[in-house]
Design a protein around this motif. Structure first.
Motif, short mmCIF file in Angstrom:
data_model
loop_
_atom_site.label_atom_id
_atom_site.label_comp_id
_atom_site.label_asym_id
_atom_site.label_seq_id
_atom_site.Cartn_x
_atom_site.Cartn_y
_atom_site.Cartn_z
N GLY A 1 0.85 -1.19 0.00
CA GLY A 1 0.00 0.00 0.00
C GLY A 1 0.88 1.23 0.00
O GLY A 1 2.09 1.14 -0.17
N CYS A 2 0.26 2.40 0.20
CA CYS A 2 1.03 3.64 0.10
C CYS A 2 0.50 4.67 1.09
O CYS A 2 -0.72 4.83 1.25
CB CYS A 2 0.96 4.21 -1.33
N ASN A 3 1.42 5.34 1.74
CA ASN A 3 1.10 6.46 2.63
C ASN A 3 1.46 7.76 1.92
O ASN A 3 2.59 7.95 1.48
CB ASN A 3 1.87 6.35 3.95
N ALA A 4 0.48 8.64 1.78
CA ALA A 4 0.69 9.97 1.19
C ALA A 4 0.62 10.99 2.31
O ALA A 4 -0.41 11.09 3.00
CB ALA A 4 -0.37 10.25 0.13
N LYS A 5 1.70 11.74 2.49
CA LYS A 5 1.77 12.66 3.61
C LYS A 5 2.45 13.95 3.19
O LYS A 5 3.46 13.93 2.48
CB LYS A 5 2.56 12.02 4.77
N GLY A 6 1.89 15.07 3.61
CA GLY A 6 2.50 16.36 3.31
C GLY A 6 1.47 17.46 3.20
O GLY A 6 0.43 17.43 3.86
N ARG A 7 1.74 18.42 2.30
CA ARG A 7 0.86 19.59 2.18
C ARG A 7 0.93 20.14 0.76
O ARG A 7 1.95 20.00 0.07
CB ARG A 7 1.25 20.65 3.20
N LEU A 8 -0.18 20.74 0.36
CA LEU A 8 -0.29 21.39 -0.94
C LEU A 8 -0.82 22.80 -0.74
O LEU A 8 -1.76 23.00 0.03
CB LEU A 8 -1.23 20.62 -1.87
N GLN A 9 -0.26 23.76 -1.45
CA GLN A 9 -0.77 25.13 -1.43
C GLN A 9 -1.48 25.38 -2.75
O GLN A 9 -0.88 25.33 -3.82
CB GLN A 9 0.37 26.13 -1.21
N VAL A 10 -2.77 25.64 -2.66
CA VAL A 10 -3.62 25.76 -3.84
C VAL A 10 -4.33 27.10 -3.82
O VAL A 10 -4.39 27.77 -2.79
CB VAL A 10 -4.66 24.61 -3.88
N PRO A 11 -4.86 27.55 -4.97
CA PRO A 11 -5.67 28.78 -4.97
C PRO A 11 -6.86 28.64 -4.03
O PRO A 11 -7.44 27.56 -3.88
CB PRO A 11 -6.11 28.90 -6.43
N ARG A 12 -7.23 29.74 -3.41
CA ARG A 12 -8.31 29.72 -2.41
C ARG A 12 -9.67 29.77 -3.09
O ARG A 12 -10.44 30.72 -2.96
CB ARG A 12 -8.13 30.90 -1.45
#
Length: 493
Positions: free
Chosen positions: A290-301
């Motif tokens: 399986g896979c663990n996705a971890k972190g953050r994304l900065q997207v338009p509000r």
């Protein structure tokens, strides 16, 4: 000795007039006044909160999505993190990306190296070769190839990152001088290092390992003394010795946790280098469950949806067997200025660390900052996927902005030829909630305390006087009736 009359002067009048009724009411009055005083003092020391709703006037154009999600049955090589517009499949350009993927086994435990999928180091081999030449010219080959086993060995040891960047692969033995297992392993390590690194002084060539494309790669084996270079080991998260890691030039790594023998380690290095960067593992039979996705994304509000996209990797998936069941360890929204730990705005909000619910009327605010944490979303059949709908509301407290959200979810059933995707649809509400602390100044506290205590005393005093009046009237009637009986008896005519 004081007479009874003299003693009575030092007692409350209610005790003297009617000992039972007046004394009881006096005690009740004192108890009520004490309760009122303690309540008012608690209110002053632990003020509550109030909320005001207004149009959202947030000045930032970006929103940060923080996530930590386990996808149980999809390998990292077949998983991507993409943000789309709300009503179509148009990809939204992100302002910043800082996330990684790491393989998990069937029990949910991570293994292997963490990779940043948005940077593919394998396709930039020419750039890496150029970088290696620049570092060799700048730092020198001896400096970059040297062990970090002693801080006083004559080398500068200025940049650990340069050591990694100057080699295709770097196999590092993190050790401590006081470690008994490290001392036992040292002769075996030195023997392997001579074989793998080679020795120009005795014309022993370095051993090469073929990668997945058949291209020969060199592995440099280096020792790192975590006593002399404690800060580097702490930064790399080394918490046990010896710790064996195989690093790529981009800083990603795979951990060896098998038997510390030459045959086992050499076989593991050969197998690991032949693997693609996704999910290096020390146990081939458990590779990429399986896979663990971890972190953050900065997207338009703006409204959109975050999607754990399945099927864009280097394998063709059987659409009839795809399972996108997942567990959410963490999901929240924040301002980009909050950075990696994204909880600066949370500190100004009411929380659950309160003595009583009475003084924490708005403590449930924090419960809506990440309500999906720790929840599992497991589908019961193939061709199904969870669709998460999130209503995001900005919340301002103490000049910092945090985001609450309300969750509703549903299970979507797809056609057999469609690949199910786990989706998080988020809609940003046009209003904002302002949380204000209801502070009371000291003179307001004093004024209200005097008013409440005085009012309580007056009310109880009125009740006391009324009760005493009733008692005297009743006693007077009883006395008059008794005197009449004593004088002439009852008249039955």
């Amino acid at each position: 000795m004081m007479t009874s009359t003299q003693k009575a002067r030092w007692l409350p009048k209610d005790f003297v007039e009617v000992s039972q009724t007046g004394g009881l009411l006096t005690l009740v009055t004192y108890a009520i006044m004490l309760l009122v005083f303690m309540s008012e003092l608690s209110s002053f020391l632990s003020p509550g909160y109030s909320t005001v709703m207004s149009l959202d006037k947030h000045g930032s154009d970006a929103l940060q999505i923080n996530f930590d999600v386990d996808v149980h049955d999809i390998e990292c090589r077949n998983l991507k993190i993409v943000v789309f517009a709300q009503n179509n499949e148009e990809k939204i350009s992100t302002f910043g990306e800082d996330f990684w993927l790491r393989s998990i086994d069937s029990s949910g435990k991570t293994f292997g190296m963490a990779i940043k999928p948005m940077t593919d180091a394998e396709t930039d081999d020419s750039d890496h070769q150029k970088q290696m030449k620049e570092l060799l010219a700048k730092d020198g080959k001896k400096e970059l190839d040297a062990d970090w086993s002693d801080s006083h060995d004559g080398f500068n040891h200025q940049s650990f990152d340069h050591v990694l960047q100057a080699h295709d692969f770097t196999f590092i033995n993190f050790f401590a001088g006081w470690c008994g297992h490290c001392q036992q392993f040292a002769p075996e390590w030195d023997k392997m290092a001579l074989t793998v690194n080679g020795d120009e002084r005795v014309n022993v060539p370095a051993q090469l390992f073929n990668d997945r494309d058949g291209k020969p790669r060199q592995v440099r084996m280096i020792k790192m003394n975590c006593v002399d270079f404690q800060s580097i080991c702490r930064e790399k998260g080394i918490d046990a010795y010896p710790m064996l890691r195989l690093y790529k030039a981009d800083g990603t790594f795979s951990i060896y946790d098998g038997k510390r023998g030459e045959v086992e380690i050499m076989r593991w290095i050969e197998r690991t280098i032949k693997m693609k960067s996704y999910g290096w593992g020390s146990h081939h039979e458990a590779f990429e469950k399986g896979c663990n996705a971890k972190g953050r994304l900065q997207v338009p509000r703006v409204p959109g949806h975050l999607e754990l996209t399945v099927g864009d990797g280097d394998q063709n998936l059987n659409t009839r067997m795809i399972n996108v069941s997942h567990s959410i360890k963490h999901l929240s929204f924040s301002d980009p200025d909050d950075g990696r730990y994204h909880r600066k705005g949370w500190a100004n909000l009411p929380n659950d660390d309160c003595p009583t619910a009475f003084f924490c009327a708005h403590a449930d605010v924090t419960k809506h900052l990440s309500p999906l944490d720790g929840r599992n979303f497991l589908t019961q059949a193939f061709h199904q996927a969870y669709i998460h709908d999130l209503k995001v509301v900005s919340t301002v407290a103490g000049g910092k902005t945090s985001y609450q959200f309300k969750y509703t979810g549903r299970v979507s059933t797809l056609a057999e030829d469609k690949i199910p995707q786990a989706q998080f649809h988020y809609d940003i509400e046009p209003f904002s909630i302002n949380v204000k602390r209801d502070e009371k100044r000291w003179y307001d506290f004093g004024t209200s305390l005097c008013a409440i205590l005085g009012g309580a005393f007056v009310v109880m005093r009125l009740i006391s006087r009324f009760t005493l009046g009733v008692v005297k009237t009743v006693d007077g009637k009883k006395g008059h009736r008794g005197a009449s009986i004593a004088a002439g008896g009852l008249n039955y005519d």
